[in-house]
Scaffold this motif. Structure first.
Motif, PDB file in Angstrom:
ATOM      1  N   HIS A 226       0.840  -1.231   0.001  1.00  0.00           N
ATOM      2  CA  HIS A 226      -0.067  -0.049   0.123  1.00  0.00           C
ATOM      3  C   HIS A 226       0.885   1.301   0.048  1.00  0.00           C
ATOM      4  O   HIS A 226       2.029   1.037   0.196  1.00  0.00           O
ATOM      5  N   SER A 227       0.156   2.385  -0.214  1.00  0.00           N
ATOM      6  CA  SER A 227       1.120   3.657  -0.132  1.00  0.00           C
ATOM      7  C   SER A 227       1.612   3.869   1.103  1.00  0.00           C
ATOM      8  O   SER A 227       1.134   3.544   2.032  1.00  0.00           O
ATOM      9  N   ILE A 228       2.969   4.657   0.954  1.00  0.00           N
ATOM     10  CA  ILE A 228       3.446   4.836   2.293  1.00  0.00           C
ATOM     11  C   ILE A 228       2.844   5.935   3.110  1.00  0.00           C
ATOM     12  O   ILE A 228       2.897   6.244   4.351  1.00  0.00           O
ATOM     13  N   TYR A 229       1.603   6.646   2.420  1.00  0.00           N
ATOM     14  CA  TYR A 229       0.886   7.582   3.048  1.00  0.00           C
ATOM     15  C   TYR A 229      -0.351   7.012   3.476  1.00  0.00           C
ATOM     16  O   TYR A 229      -1.330   6.400   2.468  1.00  0.00           O
ATOM     17  N   GLY A 230      -1.006   7.138   4.496  1.00  0.00           N
ATOM     18  CA  GLY A 230      -2.200   6.771   5.058  1.00  0.00           C
ATOM     19  C   GLY A 230      -2.500   5.393   5.293  1.00  0.00           C
ATOM     20  O   GLY A 230      -3.727   4.876   5.750  1.00  0.00           O
ATOM     21  N   GLY A 231      -1.557   4.668   5.241  1.00  0.00           N
ATOM     22  CA  GLY A 231      -1.664   2.920   5.475  1.00  0.00           C
ATOM     23  C   GLY A 231      -1.293   2.577   6.950  1.00  0.00           C
ATOM     24  O   GLY A 231      -1.465   3.310   7.946  1.00  0.00           O
ATOM     25  N   LEU A 232      -0.826   1.439   6.980  1.00  0.00           N
ATOM     26  CA  LEU A 232      -0.231   0.778   8.199  1.00  0.00           C
ATOM     27  C   LEU A 232       0.919   1.710   8.722  1.00  0.00           C
ATOM     28  O   LEU A 232       0.840   2.019   9.789  1.00  0.00           O
ATOM     29  N   GLY A 233       1.732   2.079   8.107  1.00  0.00           N
ATOM     30  CA  GLY A 233       2.748   2.780   8.466  1.00  0.00           C
ATOM     31  C   GLY A 233       2.508   4.180   9.306  1.00  0.00           C
ATOM     32  O   GLY A 233       3.011   4.524  10.315  1.00  0.00           O
ATOM     33  N   SER A 234       1.511   4.605   8.525  1.00  0.00           N
ATOM     34  CA  SER A 234       1.041   5.920   8.909  1.00  0.00           C
ATOM     35  C   SER A 234       0.367   5.739  10.324  1.00  0.00           C
ATOM     36  O   SER A 234       0.436   6.760  11.306  1.00  0.00           O
ATOM     37  N   ALA A 235      -0.531   4.963  10.293  1.00  0.00           N
ATOM     38  CA  ALA A 235      -1.206   4.417  11.516  1.00  0.00           C
ATOM     39  C   ALA A 235      -0.358   4.102  13.005  1.00  0.00           C
ATOM     40  O   ALA A 235      -0.505   4.505  13.891  1.00  0.00           O
ATOM     41  N   VAL A 236       0.777   3.357  12.458  1.00  0.00           N
ATOM     42  CA  VAL A 236       1.624   3.083  13.520  1.00  0.00           C
ATOM     43  C   VAL A 236       2.350   4.368  14.027  1.00  0.00           C
ATOM     44  O   VAL A 236       2.601   4.507  14.992  1.00  0.00           O
ATOM     45  N   SER A 237       2.767   5.270  13.006  1.00  0.00           N
ATOM     46  CA  SER A 237       3.443   6.495  13.283  1.00  0.00           C
ATOM     47  C   SER A 237       2.690   7.354  14.382  1.00  0.00           C
ATOM     48  O   SER A 237       3.360   8.102  15.336  1.00  0.00           O
ATOM     49  N   GLU A 238       1.580   7.414  14.077  1.00  0.00           N
ATOM     50  CA  GLU A 238       0.561   8.011  14.734  1.00  0.00           C
ATOM     51  C   GLU A 238       0.678   7.434  16.268  1.00  0.00           C
ATOM     52  O   GLU A 238       0.680   8.405  17.440  1.00  0.00           O
ATOM     53  N   ILE A 239       0.723   6.443  16.403  1.00  0.00           N
ATOM     54  CA  ILE A 239       0.657   5.968  17.878  1.00  0.00           C
ATOM     55  C   ILE A 239       1.759   6.312  18.529  1.00  0.00           C
ATOM     56  O   ILE A 239       2.131   6.853  19.653  1.00  0.00           O
ATOM     57  N   LEU A 240       3.244   6.005  17.564  1.00  0.00           N
ATOM     58  CA  LEU A 240       4.314   6.232  18.258  1.00  0.00           C
ATOM     59  C   LEU A 240       4.548   7.738  18.694  1.00  0.00           C
ATOM     60  O   LEU A 240       5.088   8.184  19.533  1.00  0.00           O
ATOM     61  N   ALA A 241       3.934   8.664  17.643  1.00  0.00           N
ATOM     62  CA  ALA A 241       3.998  10.158  18.197  1.00  0.00           C
ATOM     63  C   ALA A 241       3.463  10.487  19.301  1.00  0.00           C
ATOM     64  O   ALA A 241       3.871  11.325  20.163  1.00  0.00           O
ATOM     65  N   LYS A 242       2.236   9.891  19.654  1.00  0.00           N
ATOM     66  CA  LYS A 242       1.367  10.206  20.637  1.00  0.00           C
ATOM     67  C   LYS A 242       2.120   9.743  21.952  1.00  0.00           C
ATOM     68  O   LYS A 242       1.832  10.496  22.835  1.00  0.00           O
ATOM     69  N   MET A 243       2.727   8.667  21.791  1.00  0.00           N
ATOM     70  CA  MET A 243       3.347   8.209  23.072  1.00  0.00           C
ATOM     71  C   MET A 243       4.522   8.689  23.577  1.00  0.00           C
ATOM     72  O   MET A 243       5.227   8.445  24.218  1.00  0.00           O
ATOM     73  N   GLY A 244       5.306   9.643  22.491  1.00  0.00           N
ATOM     74  CA  GLY A 244       6.402  10.077  22.532  1.00  0.00           C
ATOM     75  C   GLY A 244       7.517   9.236  22.551  1.00  0.00           C
ATOM     76  O   GLY A 244       8.592   9.597  23.031  1.00  0.00           O
ATOM     77  N   SER A 245       7.438   8.349  21.504  1.00  0.00           N
ATOM     78  CA  SER A 245       8.368   7.017  21.625  1.00  0.00           C
ATOM     79  C   SER A 245       9.502   7.705  20.857  1.00  0.00           C
ATOM     80  O   SER A 245       9.338   8.370  19.822  1.00  0.00           O
ATOM     81  N   CYS A 246      10.893   7.308  21.185  1.00  0.00           N
ATOM     82  CA  CYS A 246      12.043   7.779  20.527  1.00  0.00           C
ATOM     83  C   CYS A 246      12.678   6.237  19.680  1.00  0.00           C
ATOM     84  O   CYS A 246      13.761   6.427  19.130  1.00  0.00           O
ATOM     85  N   VAL A 247      11.830   5.219  19.576  1.00  0.00           N
ATOM     86  CA  VAL A 247      12.247   4.258  18.909  1.00  0.00           C
ATOM     87  C   VAL A 247      12.562   4.415  17.417  1.00  0.00           C
ATOM     88  O   VAL A 247      11.814   5.156  16.820  1.00  0.00           O
ATOM     89  N   ALA A 248      13.468   3.747  16.954  1.00  0.00           N
ATOM     90  CA  ALA A 248      13.930   4.086  15.558  1.00  0.00           C
ATOM     91  C   ALA A 248      12.483   3.460  14.621  1.00  0.00           C
ATOM     92  O   ALA A 248      12.089   2.399  15.142  1.00  0.00           O
ATOM     93  N   PHE A 249      12.272   3.969  13.491  1.00  0.00           N
ATOM     94  CA  PHE A 249      11.277   3.615  12.822  1.00  0.00           C
ATOM     95  C   PHE A 249      11.235   3.761  11.409  1.00  0.00           C
ATOM     96  O   PHE A 249      11.978   4.851  10.960  1.00  0.00           O
TER      97      PHE A 249
END
Length: 290
Positions: A226-249
């Motif tokens: 799927h596109s790198i925009y708006g799919g699984l990767g975007s959904a996961v990045s939103e969660i990581l951003a909200k929790m303030g995670s610093c894990v490489a992604f």
């Protein structure tokens, strides 16, 4: 009830038609009308499943999906065939690389992305029991590798960990789950320990699985056809951003282009989604962490 837009044979519904002739409706090449008819059936208490190419589910039927499924919350179950590059030999009109992004943006729609034929059955049975409008995204070519060879517990919104590791967590969905397992095998030979998570539900996403992965691994990688925009990767990045995670992604998916028509593997290679390409990209990311 099953509704198809003149794709009975290509949907594999021939046997269903023979056994339940009074439950299959062919609406012809009129996808928007099919969703409208499904809405009427849903209002009358039926559980309608509709089936057409994924590219038509998300673009040609956009208004009907938005109104009947999202806004009216009618329990229509939509199966998107040949998502990603499954029918890419037919060109851009039949490539579906933005359907998750469209469906994710709409309220009230559950998005399921099974990894193999066994999980398709799990998704359909689970969807039939809910009152939620649901999009089931069927990706990959004919003879997609089997992931599950024994029965297992399936729950909408609960990811499944297929293997545990400590260095890299690969979060994959749909057709890319089998590739993720192959990549993990190769990386293990290079002394890189990998977890593999099958994220069969894109919405609602299993945020706990992502939080746990971020705490236990050096790198999280998402893989999707799927596109790198708006799919699984975007959904996961939103969660990581909200929790303030610093894990490489890293998000591995289809770049912001229409690839050339061709056979399935050729299109995957154009998008950097072959096993070798994914492995090299993860190795590059790991080297940057040293």
């Amino acid at each position: 009830l099953m509704l198809t837009a003149d794709l009975c044979f290509f949907s594999g519904l021939e046997r269903f038609k023979e056994k339940y002739p009074d439950r299959l409706y062919n609406l012809g090449i009129a996808e928007q009308n099919m969703v409208g008819v499904a809405g009427g059936l849903a209002k009358e208490g039926f559980v309608p499943f509709v089936s057409t190419y994924a590219s038509f589910c998300s673009s040609r039927c956009a208004d009907q999906v938005r109104v009947n499924m999202s806004y009216m919350k009618l329990p229509i179950k939509m199966l998107g065939l040949t998502a990603g590059y499954g029918a890419g030999i037919l060109g851009a009109t039949h490539m579906s690389v933005e359907d998750i992004a469209f469906m994710r943006a709409l309220p009230n729609i559950t998005i399921l992305s099974p990894a193999d034929c066994v999980e398709i059955i799990k998704c359909m049975l689970a969807a039939a029991k809910t009152k939620d409008p649901t999009y089931i995204r069927l990706s990959g070519p004919v003879n997609t590798p089997m992931i599950y060879k024994e029965d297992y517990d399936f729950k909408i919104g609960k990811a499944i960990t297929l293997r545990n590791g400590k260095d890299v967590c690969i979060v994959a969905t749909g057709s890319m789950v089998s590739n993720a397992i192959k990549v993990a095998d190769i990386l293990e030979e290079k002394d890189i320990s990998c977890s593999v998570i099958n994220m069969h539900t894109i919405k609602p996403l299993d945020s706990d699985a992502i939080k746990n992965a971020s705490q236990k691994h050096k790198l999280i990688v998402t893989i999707e056809e799927h596109s790198i925009y708006g799919g699984l990767g975007s959904a996961v990045s939103e969660i990581l951003a909200k929790m303030g995670s610093c894990v490489a992604f890293d998000i591995i998916g289809i770049n912001d282009v229409f690839v050339k028509a061709g056979d399935y593997q050729y299109q995957l290679e154009q998008s950097g989604l072959s096993v070798e390409q994914i492995t090299n990209r993860i190795l590059h990311s790991m080297n940057k962490l040293k």
